[in-house]
Scaffold this active site. Structure first.
Site, PDB file in Angstrom:
ATOM      1  N   ILE A 102       0.716  -1.091   0.110  1.00 22.82           N
ATOM      2  CA  ILE A 102      -0.104   0.157  -0.100  1.00 22.82           C
ATOM      3  C   ILE A 102       0.765   1.267   0.026  1.00 22.82           C
ATOM      4  O   ILE A 102       0.901   2.098  -0.723  1.00 22.82           O
ATOM      5  CB  ILE A 102      -0.845   0.097   1.310  1.00 22.82           C
ATOM      6  CG1 ILE A 102      -1.892  -1.344   1.240  1.00 22.82           C
ATOM      7  CG2 ILE A 102      -1.740   1.429   1.163  1.00 22.82           C
ATOM      8  CD1 ILE A 102      -2.815  -1.182   2.328  1.00 22.82           C
ATOM      9  N   GLY A 149       6.069   4.587   3.896  1.00 16.24           N
ATOM     10  CA  GLY A 149       6.101   5.884   4.495  1.00 16.24           C
ATOM     11  C   GLY A 149       7.465   6.170   4.923  1.00 16.24           C
ATOM     12  O   GLY A 149       8.439   5.561   4.702  1.00 16.24           O
ATOM     13  N   TYR A 192       8.300   6.122   7.825  1.00 14.63           N
ATOM     14  CA  TYR A 192       8.559   5.114   9.010  1.00 14.63           C
ATOM     15  C   TYR A 192       8.548   3.807   8.905  1.00 14.63           C
ATOM     16  O   TYR A 192       9.207   3.002   8.953  1.00 14.63           O
ATOM     17  CB  TYR A 192       7.656   5.634  10.341  1.00 14.63           C
ATOM     18  CG  TYR A 192       7.842   4.995  11.598  1.00 14.63           C
ATOM     19  CD1 TYR A 192       9.133   4.743  12.092  1.00 14.63           C
ATOM     20  CD2 TYR A 192       6.584   4.571  12.077  1.00 14.63           C
ATOM     21  CE1 TYR A 192       9.374   4.328  13.230  1.00 14.63           C
ATOM     22  CE2 TYR A 192       6.951   3.902  13.548  1.00 14.63           C
ATOM     23  CZ  TYR A 192       8.050   3.919  14.011  1.00 14.63           C
ATOM     24  OH  TYR A 192       8.161   3.382  15.225  1.00 14.63           O
ATOM     25  N   VAL A 220       3.640  -0.535   4.418  1.00 13.42           N
ATOM     26  CA  VAL A 220       2.221  -1.283   4.623  1.00 13.42           C
ATOM     27  C   VAL A 220       1.709  -1.822   3.703  1.00 13.42           C
ATOM     28  O   VAL A 220       1.808  -1.491   2.560  1.00 13.42           O
ATOM     29  CB  VAL A 220       1.297   0.085   5.006  1.00 13.42           C
ATOM     30  CG1 VAL A 220      -0.232  -0.422   5.357  1.00 13.42           C
ATOM     31  CG2 VAL A 220       1.615   1.178   6.135  1.00 13.42           C
ATOM     32  N   LYS A 274       1.214  -3.449   8.834  1.00 18.82           N
ATOM     33  CA  LYS A 274       2.215  -2.385   9.059  1.00 18.82           C
ATOM     34  C   LYS A 274       3.345  -2.983   9.747  1.00 18.82           C
ATOM     35  O   LYS A 274       3.175  -3.507  10.700  1.00 18.82           O
ATOM     36  CB  LYS A 274       1.505  -1.205   9.580  1.00 18.82           C
ATOM     37  CG  LYS A 274       2.706  -0.097   9.904  1.00 18.82           C
ATOM     38  CD  LYS A 274       1.655   0.955  10.395  1.00 18.82           C
ATOM     39  CE  LYS A 274       2.663   2.168  10.877  1.00 18.82           C
ATOM     40  NZ  LYS A 274       2.337   3.285  11.321  1.00 18.82           N
ATOM     41  N   ASP A 306       0.368  13.768  15.285  1.00 14.83           N
ATOM     42  CA  ASP A 306       0.495  13.497  13.820  1.00 14.83           C
ATOM     43  C   ASP A 306      -0.824  13.549  13.161  1.00 14.83           C
ATOM     44  O   ASP A 306      -0.684  12.783  12.194  1.00 14.83           O
ATOM     45  CB  ASP A 306       1.629  12.534  13.606  1.00 14.83           C
ATOM     46  CG  ASP A 306       2.296  12.535  12.359  1.00 14.83           C
ATOM     47  OD1 ASP A 306       2.105  13.836  11.656  1.00 14.83           O
ATOM     48  OD2 ASP A 306       2.610  11.468  11.732  1.00 14.83           O
TER      49      ASP A 306
HETATM   50  N1  LIG Z   1      -5.349   0.201   8.189  1.00 21.81           N
HETATM   51  C1  LIG Z   1      -5.014   0.550   6.922  1.00 21.81           C
HETATM   52  N2  LIG Z   1      -5.860   0.248   5.755  1.00 21.81           N
HETATM   53  C2  LIG Z   1      -5.460   0.748   4.588  1.00 21.81           C
HETATM   54  N3  LIG Z   1      -4.670   1.620   4.409  1.00 21.81           N
HETATM   55  C3  LIG Z   1      -3.334   1.855   5.316  1.00 21.81           C
HETATM   56  C4  LIG Z   1      -3.792   1.543   6.712  1.00 21.81           C
HETATM   57  N4  LIG Z   1      -3.093   1.814   7.421  1.00 21.81           N
HETATM   58  C5  LIG Z   1      -2.142   2.615   6.757  1.00 21.81           C
HETATM   59  N5  LIG Z   1      -2.668   2.585   5.589  1.00 21.81           N
HETATM   60  C6  LIG Z   1      -1.978   3.287   4.586  1.00 21.81           C
HETATM   61  O1  LIG Z   1      -0.656   3.271   4.484  1.00 21.81           O
HETATM   62  C7  LIG Z   1      -0.164   4.694   4.876  1.00 21.81           C
HETATM   63  C8  LIG Z   1       0.888   4.821   6.090  1.00 21.81           C
HETATM   64  O2  LIG Z   1       0.343   4.392   7.081  1.00 21.81           O
HETATM   65  P1  LIG Z   1       0.970   4.938   8.589  1.00 21.81           P
HETATM   66  O3  LIG Z   1       0.497   6.396   8.436  1.00 21.81           O
HETATM   67  O4  LIG Z   1       0.214   4.224   9.471  1.00 21.81           O
HETATM   68  O5  LIG Z   1       2.450   4.751   8.395  1.00 21.81           O
HETATM   69  P2  LIG Z   1       3.653   5.507   8.428  1.00 21.81           P
HETATM   70  O6  LIG Z   1       4.651   4.806   7.839  1.00 21.81           O
HETATM   71  O7  LIG Z   1       3.785   6.022  10.025  1.00 21.81           O
HETATM   72  O8  LIG Z   1       3.354   6.802   7.794  1.00 21.81           O
HETATM   73  P3  LIG Z   1       4.242   8.143   7.530  1.00 21.81           P
HETATM   74  O9  LIG Z   1       5.359   8.085   8.417  1.00 21.81           O
HETATM   75  O10 LIG Z   1       4.341   8.563   6.235  1.00 21.81           O
HETATM   76  O11 LIG Z   1       3.196   9.093   8.409  1.00 21.81           O
HETATM   77  C9  LIG Z   1      -1.347   5.517   5.285  1.00 21.81           C
HETATM   78  O12 LIG Z   1      -1.486   7.079   4.766  1.00 21.81           O
HETATM   79  C10 LIG Z   1      -2.340   4.792   4.421  1.00 21.81           C
HETATM   80  O13 LIG Z   1      -2.575   5.276   3.212  1.00 21.81           O
END
Ligand SMILES: Nc1ncnc2c1ncn2[C@@H]1O[C@H](COP(=O)(O)OP(=O)(O)OP(=O)(O)O)[C@@H](O)[C@H]1O
Ligand SMILES: [Mg+2]
Lengths: 498, 338
Positions: free
Chosen positions: A134, A137, A139, A142, A157, A256
């Site tokens: 998906i 990010g 961090y 996903v 994730k 955030d």
């Molecule tokens: N439960 C979920 N279902 C569908 N898509 C999801 C889900 N959780 C996260 N995503 C997708 O994955 C992306 C990144 O998830 P999340 O923000 O939790 O992680 P992150 O790595 O911390 O992101 P960032 O550091 O870019 O903010 C979200 O913007 C969303 O598009």
């Protein structure tokens, strides 16, 4: 090192503490004995006997087998025999995934002990088939996946772990898991379980299993040919706000909030996600919290000014930014750096004054601001923010302007709380919030193709240390240029180094 | 959100521990008790609030219902539980702090588990209190590095075994709140609260694992009940515990359970000292280690398995033992290299 170690505990303080403890314990033992001799004891014994009898009876009911192979001596407390054998009459225990059974499942007081859930080992990620990536990010990673046994689609994730980090598993990831586990609300993404890679001799592949939602708000906004209708904006905001009200009620700051961290399913349901920056913050907040929170474009002015003590108001500021973004499909305050962000904030909201925000001048970075002194302030209109907001959002109703400008109050104490916001008249006026089920559907990127990696500038970096002494305003090129430009345009303020 | 709730041990988990483990139950109890004491002592030296250390106690107790006690050195798993809870609290401590404290507590200079004078009549006279010899707890870098590696290993092991659920609700603040609501007319609140907290704290050390079988509200009420009895406070006439959602049966269990910790603790210390006395040449007392337990098992003609279910029938697996030692050595070398 040894010198330090020596001074630290070789002295008598520790010994004294332990000794005192032992002494205290001894004294307490004596006292218990003395107490036991007392006449009043008979009454207690009667009660205890009663209770123990009841207990024994319950134990008897609970365990079918005799289970008397262990030889408890007289020293052994009766209590330790309690519930030693599995209760074969009991309903099968909930599957290990259900760490937090729903609150509604408990009208039977006998089941009270399951309310807090249970503990046990992680399952393996091999229980899932990956369907597609998906998002990658800043961090984590996903992916969409399917649980083999049930066929249910979930989001996996992955917790980013730096094997060279000698402080162990990242505290941010642990907090994210714990907070999600603790939460149970329809507008907060649900954590199903935590799974690990097959090789459990080394726990370095950790995945959070989340309920899958088809979209995030950012992707939708980017692709929408037309902005959301007013009724849709209201529904989204109400859901966001009720999720936040729940978090704040439980002393959780998200820290955030932004559109890419808000998920939406095809039934018009919004859920708050990404708790990587979240933490429990007591009220009143502790004096020292990290300032490196919230992606720049959603970051509250008090954070930009270096406040180390902040509270739920910072989330409400982000809600204001999200509100604006929902109306225009564009992030509201796209600063290039901290100074530029603050500049854009002042442009939109006006300048703070000693009246509107008492004490803001004492914030660490405020010293590098040069603002007109409050006496000569030209911005003495009752609420300059509303006027500026109205100019920026000509189509927004009066109630909408009043809500948005209160969320974007520079002074954090003037922002509404999430539960106050839920009561705002904006939501009661026509057009009424649209029913979730009537929401349009959007093509799901998450469900189909791999998304492009995208960046929001200046997303807070996990585990990053705050720079000593706050933001260095001097090192940022173009401040003076930018400030001068603003001055020329009559912004009425400039930023400079002291 | 179950803020005042804890995940509890299932009957299966409790049963398994007592029936299938290769370790005789009284050895398990002795290990449990001494490791929890060690955890408390470390919390003191690290100047952690009792709430943090108590959470470490609870996490460790939960962990040991999931994995055999002989998997890791007791002091390592104790250190990891403290490190982890401190990390998640507002009072994080560095790995080096942990290393220094544990190194000291395990050294002959520490008074922890120094034999007591008054244990029993037939035990040999206690040795003089240990003298403080800084060299005893000097911490060479390679020892620090291997401790650090083992502690991080244990940390992820605990998290894995508990599905990353680190939530622990303690009964302490609840108990204070309850006390404020109750009216013990004839006694001072501070006396009774002190006693209440003492009951709650000693219960953490008890292998009865009351924190794993009862919710905080029940623990708080039972501790108050005991404390009130101890100081002769006049309790309300009614069944006041019901106000706090505790029924009489559960209260009965806990009241008796909490009262027996004292006697247990004493017996446990005797067991431990005997084990230490017989295995370690020269010094008596001190924190029990895996090798002490292995020695004890050998003396009893039991195998030194890793504590896995059903492992007790197998003969001592020298090869596995060798492999384990080699692994430890490797970890040490790796750690000092990095
Ligand atoms: N439960 C979920 N279902 C569908 N898509 C999801 C889900 N959780 C996260 N995503 C997708 O994955 C992306 C990144 O998830 P999340 O923000 O939790 O992680 P992150 O790595 O911390 O992101 P960032 O550091 O870019 O903010 C979200 O913007 C969303 O598009
Ligand atoms: Mg995100």
């Amino acid at each position: 090192m040894t010198g330090k170690g020596k001074s630290r505990w070789a002295d008598s303080a520790e010994d004294a503490a332990l000794e005192a403890q032992v002494k205290k314990e001894k004294e307490e033992k004596k006292r218990i004995k003395a107490e036991k001799a007392r006449k009043a004891e008979t009454e207690k014994k009667r009660r205890e006997a009663e209770a123990a009898a009841a207990a024994a009876q319950r134990q008897h009911q609970q365990q079918q087998t005799g289970d008397d192979d262990d030889d408890d001596d007289a020293n052994g407390p009766p209590a330790k025999r309690r519930r030693l054998s599995p209760d074969r009459d009991a309903p099968p225990p909930p599957p290990p995934l259900q760490a937090t059974p729903t609150a509604s499942s408990n009208d039977n007081s006998k089941l009270l002990r399951f309310e807090g859930g249970r503990f046990g080992k992680c399952r393996s990620v091999e229980n899932y088939d990956k369907l597609n990536d998906i998002e990658e990010g800043a961090y984590g990673w996903v992916a969409r996946a399917r649980e083999i046994e049930t066929g249910k689609v979930v989001a996996l994730k992955r917790l980013k772990i730096d094997p060279k980090d000698r402080s162990g598993l990242p505290v941010t990831g642990l907090r994210e898991i714990q907070i999600l586990k603790d939460c149970s609300h329809r507008n907060i993404v649900k954590l199903k379980e935590v799974v690990v890679g097959d090789d459990t001799s080394k726990i370095d592949n950790i995945f959070i299993v989340l309920e899958f939602l088809e979209h995030d708000l950012k992707s939708i906004l980017e692709d929408m040919p037309e902005p959301f209708l007013a009724s849709e904006v209201k529904t989204l905001l109400l859901q966001l706000c009720s999720g936040i009200a729940y978090l704040h009620l439980h002393y959780i700051l998200h820290r955030d909030l932004k559109t890419s961290n808000l998920l939406l399913n095809n039934r018009g349901q919004l859920k708050i996600a990404d708790f990587g920056m979240a933490r429990y913050v007591p009220d009143p907040p502790p004096p020292k919290l990290t300032q490196l929170v919230v992606t720049l474009w959603y970051r509250a002015p008090e954070l930009l000014l270096g406040a180390a003590r902040y509270g739920p108001e910072i989330d409400m500021w982000s809600v204001g930014c999200i509100f604006g973004e929902l109306l225009t499909r564009e992030p509201l305050l796209q600063g290039k750096n901290e100074v530029d962000e603050l500049t854009k904030i002042f442009e939109l909201c006006g300048l703070p004054t000693d009246d509107s925000w008492p004490g803001f001048r004492r914030l660490p970075n405020a010293r590098s601001l040069r603002l007109p002194s409050s006496s000569s302030s030209s911005s003495s209109t009752p609420n300059p923010t509303s006027a500026l907001i109205r100019a920026r959002f000509p189509l927004l109703t009066t109630a909408g302007v009043s809500l948005l400008s209160s969320l974007l109050s520079l002074n954090p104490s003037r922002r509404p709380t999430a539960s106050e916001m839920l009561e705002h008249e904006y939501f009661r006026q026509d057009p009424k919030p649209k029913q979730e089920a009537m929401f349009p559907t959007f093509p799901s990127k998450a469900g189909q193709e791999r998304r492009r990696k995208r960046e929001t500038p200046n997303a807070p970096q996990r585990n990053q240390k705050a720079p000593e002494g706050g933001i260095d305003f001097s090192s940022l090129g173009g401040i003076f240029g930018a400030a001068r430009e603003r001055e020329e345009r009559g912004g009425g303020f400039s930023l400079r180094m002291v | 959100m179950s803020h005042m709730m804890n995940p509890l041990a299932t009957p299966e988990q409790l049963y398994q521990r007592r029936s299938f483990s290769a370790l005789p139950i009284e050895l398990q109890d002795a290990i449990f008790f001494s490791t929890q004491c060690l955890t408390q002592a470390a919390g003191l030296l690290l100047q952690l609030p009792q709430s943090v250390t108590a959470q470490a106690n609870v996490l460790l107790a939960r962990y040991w219902l999931e994995e055999p006690m002989m998997f890791h050195e007791f002091s390592d798993i104790s250190a990891a539980s403290v490190y982890l809870t401190a990390k998640l609290s507002p009072y994080p401590r560095s790995p080096r702090d942990l290393a220094l404290v544990y190194n000291y507590l395990l050294s002959p200079s520490s008074t922890l588990f120094h034999p007591l004078a008054t244990l029993s009549d037939d035990s040999p006279p206690p040795p003089p209190p240990p003298t403080n010899i800084p060299n005893d707890y000097y911490l060479p870098e390679h020892i620090y590095n291997s401790f650090h590696t083992r502690m991080l290993n244990c940390e992820s092991r605990i998290l894995y075994a508990l599905s990353f659920d680190t939530h622990v609700s303690l009964p302490h603040s609840l108990a204070i709140t309850y006390l404020q609501a109750l009216d013990f007319l004839n006694t001072s609140k501070s006396t009774i609260s002190k006693r209440t907290l003492a009951y709650l704290n000693t219960s953490l050390l008890s292998p009865q694992m009351l924190y794993l079988t009862s919710q905080p509200n029940a623990l708080a009420v039972a501790a108050i009940y005991n404390a009130a009895k101890d100081v002769g406070a006049k309790m309300p006439e009614c069944e006041w515990w019901e106000v706090f959602d505790v029924d009489r049966e559960e209260l009965g269990f806990l009241v008796v359970g909490m009262r027996s910790v004292d006697g247990w603790g004493r017996k446990m210390r005797e067991d431990m000292e005997r084990m230490k006395g017989e295995t370690e040449s020269g010094r008596r007392g001190g924190m029990i280690r895996r090798r002490d337990v292995e020695g004890e098992l050998r003396r009893r003609g039991l195998s030194v398995g890793n504590g896995h279910a059903g492992g007790s029938e197998e003969p001592v697996d020298m090869e596995a033992e060798m492999a384990r030692r080699m692994d430890e050595k490797m970890a040490e070398i790796e750690a000092s290299a990095s």
